[in-house]
Design an enzyme around this catalytic site. Sequence first.
Site, short mmCIF file in Angstrom:
data_model
loop_
_atom_site.label_atom_id
_atom_site.label_comp_id
_atom_site.label_asym_id
_atom_site.label_seq_id
_atom_site.Cartn_x
_atom_site.Cartn_y
_atom_site.Cartn_z
N SER A 25 9.37 -65.73 25.61
CA SER A 25 7.93 -65.64 26.00
C SER A 25 7.01 -65.19 24.86
CB SER A 25 7.82 -64.43 27.11
OG SER A 25 8.04 -63.48 26.61
N HIS A 26 5.70 -65.50 24.93
CA HIS A 26 4.76 -65.15 23.93
C HIS A 26 4.98 -63.67 23.36
CE1 HIS A 26 0.89 -63.45 21.92
NE2 HIS A 26 1.02 -64.87 21.61
N ALA A 27 5.20 -62.53 24.25
CA ALA A 27 5.12 -61.22 23.81
C ALA A 27 6.65 -61.12 22.98
CB ALA A 27 5.21 -60.35 25.18
#
Length: 117
Positions: free
Chosen positions: A74-76
């Site tokens: 994911s982005h995070a």
Amino acid sequence: SVLQDNIKANINHFSGIVASKGTAKGNVKIVKMKQDMDKVKKGDVLVASTTRPDLMPALRRCSAIVTDTGGITSHAAIISRELKVPCIVGTSIATQVLKDGDLVKVDANKGIVHVLK
């Protein structure tokens, strides 16, 4: 609801997926929209349902990232590894259990968020 308040009152730790190892302690700042970014100061723990590229200024200031959704791609997760910031994703409940100002310890070696007060 009263039930939800009771659940919140009794949760002093919860877990998720380790996305970037490390530990950090700091005050929670819930980021739901871009306008919430400004409240994240250096050393705060950024808590969001998910992160997006437009949150980068806040992500650069925080000491750790905790999200409700997401996995290790994911982005995070990717950004936290780039910034070398502890990150736990996929907790499902972080934005519901935590509130602005809560002091937490993010143990991203074990994937556990401890609510200190």
